[in-house]
Design a protein around this motif. Structure first.
Motif, PDB file in Angstrom:
ATOM      1  N   TRP A  65      47.436  57.002 123.291  1.00 34.99           N
ATOM      2  CA  TRP A  65      46.946  56.411 123.731  1.00 34.99           C
ATOM      3  C   TRP A  65      47.089  56.946 125.608  1.00 34.99           C
ATOM      4  N   ARG A  66      48.210  56.678 126.175  1.00 33.43           N
ATOM      5  CA  ARG A  66      48.294  56.888 127.136  1.00 33.43           C
ATOM      6  C   ARG A  66      48.113  58.921 127.215  1.00 33.43           C
ATOM      7  N   ALA A  67      48.496  59.138 126.588  1.00 34.01           N
ATOM      8  CA  ALA A  67      48.621  61.028 126.319  1.00 34.01           C
ATOM      9  C   ALA A  67      47.185  61.038 125.696  1.00 34.01           C
ATOM     10  N   GLY A  69      44.580  59.277 127.152  1.00 39.33           N
ATOM     11  CA  GLY A  69      43.940  58.971 128.502  1.00 39.33           C
ATOM     12  C   GLY A  69      43.611  60.110 129.485  1.00 39.33           C
ATOM     13  N   ASN A  70      44.776  60.207 129.921  1.00 41.05           N
ATOM     14  CA  ASN A  70      45.371  62.200 130.125  1.00 41.05           C
ATOM     15  C   ASN A  70      44.110  62.689 130.501  1.00 41.05           C
ATOM     16  N   ASN A  71      44.292  62.993 129.074  1.00 46.72           N
ATOM     17  CA  ASN A  71      43.505  64.465 128.391  1.00 46.72           C
ATOM     18  C   ASN A  71      42.269  64.014 129.223  1.00 46.72           C
ATOM     19  N   VAL A  72      41.524  62.536 129.265  1.00 43.40           N
ATOM     20  CA  VAL A  72      40.063  62.377 129.522  1.00 43.40           C
ATOM     21  C   VAL A  72      40.013  62.821 130.838  1.00 43.40           C
ATOM     22  N   VAL A  73      41.020  62.243 132.351  1.00 40.63           N
ATOM     23  CA  VAL A  73      41.466  62.131 133.219  1.00 40.63           C
ATOM     24  C   VAL A  73      41.248  63.255 133.653  1.00 40.63           C
ATOM     25  N   LEU A  74      41.824  64.565 132.950  1.00 45.70           N
ATOM     26  CA  LEU A  74      41.546  66.152 133.047  1.00 45.70           C
ATOM     27  C   LEU A  74      40.026  66.500 132.646  1.00 45.70           C
ATOM     28  N   LEU A  75      39.629  65.482 131.656  1.00 46.58           N
ATOM     29  CA  LEU A  75      37.903  66.404 131.407  1.00 46.58           C
ATOM     30  C   LEU A  75      37.164  66.040 132.180  1.00 46.58           C
ATOM     31  N   ILE A  76      37.687  65.151 132.809  1.00 42.65           N
ATOM     32  CA  ILE A  76      36.740  64.476 134.381  1.00 42.65           C
ATOM     33  C   ILE A  76      36.873  65.393 135.451  1.00 42.65           C
ATOM     34  N   PHE A  77      38.037  65.289 135.358  1.00 42.03           N
ATOM     35  CA  PHE A  77      38.395  65.591 137.072  1.00 42.03           C
ATOM     36  C   PHE A  77      38.250  67.850 137.008  1.00 42.03           C
ATOM     37  N   VAL A  78      38.493  68.508 135.618  1.00 39.66           N
ATOM     38  CA  VAL A  78      39.112  69.735 136.124  1.00 39.66           C
ATOM     39  C   VAL A  78      37.991  70.705 135.764  1.00 39.66           C
ATOM     40  N   PRO A  79      36.616  69.983 134.468  1.00 36.66           N
ATOM     41  CA  PRO A  79      35.640  70.507 135.303  1.00 36.66           C
ATOM     42  C   PRO A  79      34.821  70.766 136.243  1.00 36.66           C
ATOM     43  N   VAL A  80      34.667  69.170 136.767  1.00 39.05           N
ATOM     44  CA  VAL A  80      33.685  68.851 137.059  1.00 39.05           C
ATOM     45  C   VAL A  80      34.494  69.980 139.020  1.00 39.05           C
ATOM     46  N   VAL A  81      35.765  69.758 139.455  1.00 32.66           N
ATOM     47  CA  VAL A  81      35.939  70.588 140.182  1.00 32.66           C
ATOM     48  C   VAL A  81      35.850  71.893 140.361  1.00 32.66           C
ATOM     49  N   THR A  82      36.179  72.178 138.895  1.00 33.53           N
ATOM     50  CA  THR A  82      36.425  73.667 138.233  1.00 33.53           C
ATOM     51  C   THR A  82      35.008  74.074 138.546  1.00 33.53           C
ATOM     52  N   VAL A 250      62.761  64.891 135.183  1.00 35.16           N
ATOM     53  CA  VAL A 250      62.772  63.901 135.854  1.00 35.16           C
ATOM     54  C   VAL A 250      60.985  62.746 135.402  1.00 35.16           C
ATOM     55  N   ALA A 251      61.138  60.862 135.461  1.00 37.17           N
ATOM     56  CA  ALA A 251      60.411  60.081 135.008  1.00 37.17           C
ATOM     57  C   ALA A 251      59.371  60.398 135.019  1.00 37.17           C
ATOM     58  N   ALA A 252      58.583  61.106 136.156  1.00 32.49           N
ATOM     59  CA  ALA A 252      57.105  61.520 135.828  1.00 32.49           C
ATOM     60  C   ALA A 252      56.541  62.348 134.622  1.00 32.49           C
ATOM     61  N   ASP A 253      57.908  63.663 134.152  1.00 35.57           N
ATOM     62  CA  ASP A 253      57.049  63.688 133.238  1.00 35.57           C
ATOM     63  C   ASP A 253      55.992  63.133 132.406  1.00 35.57           C
ATOM     64  N   PHE A 254      56.860  62.127 132.211  1.00 34.76           N
ATOM     65  CA  PHE A 254      55.799  61.435 130.954  1.00 34.76           C
ATOM     66  C   PHE A 254      54.529  60.716 131.764  1.00 34.76           C
TER      67      PHE A 254
END
Length: 306
Positions: A65-67, A69-82, A250-254
């Protein structure tokens, strides 16, 4: 040639391609779905069917579910900005897109310049941005040092070492790598719009802003729709960019884990759980199909001919 006589000819040309597609694509999908109902580890010749057990475990898996959620964030951010950036650049280069009658000088050069990142492999782009974001001697740190700002004071541990910034740092790299392709796509669409329409809009008192939203965008909407689907499916994957840029130990990877990278780790590093990873892959496939259908449905408009 009669209608009945055309079908054998059409089937003759389509059959080889469809046969290859069914053999190497559809059969792989079907095999993956089959494996998702098993406990196969990928290393043993035998396996047991476990029904929906893998899917039930997937629903209960917090990492999934965390992964997602990250996909959802990318699906909003990347298409809109690009797509927003690509539309802006395209309208600036083809000034007819904003109501003017002449293209910007040097349009051909800028088109090649902005398109160039598209021909660079994603892995190379990821490695390049590793050096851009590096907290020691990186390009971003050097630029900030010119104005007396320390990158580590602004972003502790650097953009790729901070769980709160790593995902957006990767997203900006993805935007940079793909914006040129969509700019060229939109330029092609704007070049097909008759100049008479802009002249009529100008006579009615429409400025560049109104001409863009009331003339250009409706007439290139099919290009925008195609770009949304293509970019959305690509962003839903994001494996290569995340695997390269978040593989720093590093811990931030996840903090940047997406469905594709979690699937890879599950299949090849977490005790080789191929059955469980296949369930993840099946859900990703269904998500891609659903995304395409929803995007086409929400962006559907009447066809405008000119």
């Amino acid at each position: 040639m009669t209608r009945r006589g055309r079908w054998p000819l059409i089937i003759t040309f389509l059959a080889p391609g469809l046969a290859l597609y069914a053999t190497f694509v559809l059969s792989s999908f079907a095999q993956g779905v089959q494996i998702s109902f098993t406990d196969w580890t990928g290393l043993t010749p035998s396996f047991n069917y476990v029904g929906l057990s893998n899917y039930i475990d997937l629903v209960r898996d917090s990492e999934w579910w965390r992964a997602l959620g990250n996909n959802v964030v990318l699906l909003i951010f990347v298409p809109v900005v690009t797509l927003g950036t690509a539309l802006f650049l395209a309208s600036m280069l083809a000034r007819g897109g904003s109501g003017a009658m002449r293209s910007t000088p040097g349009t051909a050069f800028y088109r090649v310049l902005f398109f160039f990142p598209q021909v660079v492999p994603v892995v190379i782009i990821g490695i390049m941005f590793l050096y851009v974001y590096a907290s020691q001697g990186g390009l971003l740190q050097s630029v900030l040092a010119i104005v007396g700002v320390d990158l580590l004071d602004v972003v502790p541990n650097g953009p790729l070492g901070n769980p709160e910034t790593i995902l957006f740092a990767i997203a900006l790299a993805a935007v940079w790598s793909s914006v040129g392709f969509y700019m060229v796509l939109f330029l092609a669409g704007m070049g097909q719009v008759p100049r008479e329409l802009y002249e009529a809009a100008a006579l009615d008192g429409a400025g560049g802003f109104r001409s863009f939203f009331h003339v250009t965008m409706p007439l290139i909407w099919s290009h925008i729709q195609t770009a949304l689907v293509y970019l959305g499916i690509g962003t839903l994957d994001s494996f290569a960019m995340v695997a390269v840029m978040a593989n720093t130990g590093v811990a931030a990877d996840f903090g940047a884990d997406v469905m594709a990278t979690l699937l890879y780790r599950t299949a090849f590093t977490l005790n080789s759980q191929f059955g469980y990873a296949s369930a993840m892959g099946t859900m990703m496939m269904l998500a891609s199909v659903a995304l395409a259908l929803v995007t086409f449905r929400l962006t559907r408009r009447e066809q405008i001919e000119y």
